[in-house]
Write a protein that holds these residues in place. Structure first.
Motif, PDB file in Angstrom:
ATOM      1  N   UNK A  68       9.650   7.865  -6.087  1.00 44.62           N
ATOM      2  CA  UNK A  68       9.036   7.163  -4.959  1.00 44.62           C
ATOM      3  C   UNK A  68      10.072   6.757  -3.910  1.00 44.62           C
ATOM      4  N   UNK A  69      11.275   6.399  -4.349  1.00 43.48           N
ATOM      5  CA  UNK A  69      12.311   6.012  -3.386  1.00 43.48           C
ATOM      6  C   UNK A  69      12.627   7.167  -2.445  1.00 43.48           C
ATOM      7  N   UNK A  70      12.698   8.367  -2.992  1.00 48.50           N
ATOM      8  CA  UNK A  70      12.960   9.556  -2.175  1.00 48.50           C
ATOM      9  C   UNK A  70      11.814   9.792  -1.193  1.00 48.50           C
TER      10      UNK A  70
ATOM     11  N   UNK B  21       3.049   5.835  -3.003  1.00 46.87           N
ATOM     12  CA  UNK B  21       4.187   6.668  -3.405  1.00 46.87           C
ATOM     13  C   UNK B  21       4.323   6.695  -4.924  1.00 46.87           C
ATOM     14  N   UNK B  22       4.159   5.542  -5.572  1.00 45.69           N
ATOM     15  CA  UNK B  22       4.245   5.491  -7.036  1.00 45.69           C
ATOM     16  C   UNK B  22       3.143   6.326  -7.686  1.00 45.69           C
TER      17      UNK B  22
ATOM     18  N   UNK C  68       7.492   7.358 -11.181  1.00 46.79           N
ATOM     19  CA  UNK C  68       8.943   7.598 -11.126  1.00 46.79           C
ATOM     20  C   UNK C  68       9.510   6.927  -9.874  1.00 46.79           C
ATOM     21  N   UNK C  69      10.622   6.218 -10.046  1.00 44.13           N
ATOM     22  CA  UNK C  69      11.245   5.519  -8.924  1.00 44.13           C
ATOM     23  C   UNK C  69      12.424   6.301  -8.372  1.00 44.13           C
ATOM     24  N   UNK C  70      13.289   6.783  -9.252  1.00 46.41           N
ATOM     25  CA  UNK C  70      14.510   7.468  -8.817  1.00 46.41           C
ATOM     26  C   UNK C  70      14.399   8.982  -8.927  1.00 46.41           C
ATOM     27  N   UNK C  71      15.389   9.657  -8.364  1.00 45.58           N
ATOM     28  CA  UNK C  71      15.495  11.104  -8.484  1.00 45.58           C
ATOM     29  C   UNK C  71      14.804  11.837  -7.351  1.00 45.58           C
ATOM     30  N   UNK C  72      14.928  13.166  -7.386  1.00 49.14           N
ATOM     31  CA  UNK C  72      14.374  13.970  -6.288  1.00 49.14           C
ATOM     32  C   UNK C  72      12.849  13.908  -6.185  1.00 49.14           C
TER      33      UNK C  72
ATOM     34  N   UNK D 152       0.823  -1.207   0.000  1.00 42.21           N
ATOM     35  CA  UNK D 152       0.000   0.000   0.000  1.00 42.21           C
ATOM     36  C   UNK D 152       0.860   1.262   0.000  1.00 42.21           C
ATOM     37  N   UNK D 153       1.902   1.280   0.822  1.00 41.89           N
ATOM     38  CA  UNK D 153       2.785   2.440   0.892  1.00 41.89           C
ATOM     39  C   UNK D 153       3.527   2.655  -0.425  1.00 41.89           C
TER      40      UNK D 153
END
Length: 94
Positions: free
Chosen positions: A58-60, A44-45, A51-55, A39-40
């Motif tokens: 979702x990872x950020x 975020x996605x 988008x996964x990477x970058x400022x 769910x989290x």
């Protein structure tokens, strides 16, 4: 366990009247934990338009390494391209 239940927004229903936690078998809560993680990640996605990477990725947002996020997505079977917004408004590549 109480803090985990509260952090996940659940009820600490596993506490007995004596104050001790009842212990389930191994892996009993993994489905619930996986569902919370899924769910989290999906939230975020969605916010990050896939988008996964970058400022703005979702990872950020989740505070994890992009490689760790991709590995978790593979484990949970999350298909990230479905979160990509291909119809961007107000954007042209001209």
């Amino acid at each position: 366990r109480l803090a985990v239940a509260e952090a996940l927004g659940g009820e600490p229903s596993t506490l007995e009247a004596s104050g001790s936690a009842s212990v389930a078998g191994p892996g009993a809560g993994s489905d619930t934990l996986d569902a919370a993680i899924r769910s989290q990640i999906e939230s975020a996605l969605t916010r990050c338009l896939g988008r996964i990477e970058g400022p703005f990725g979702a990872a950020q947002v989740l505070g994890v390494n992009p490689h760790t996020l991709r590995a978790r997505m593979r484990k949970l079977g999350i298909d990230w391209p479905r979160f990509r917004n291909h119809q961007r408004t107000g954007y042209s590549r001209g």
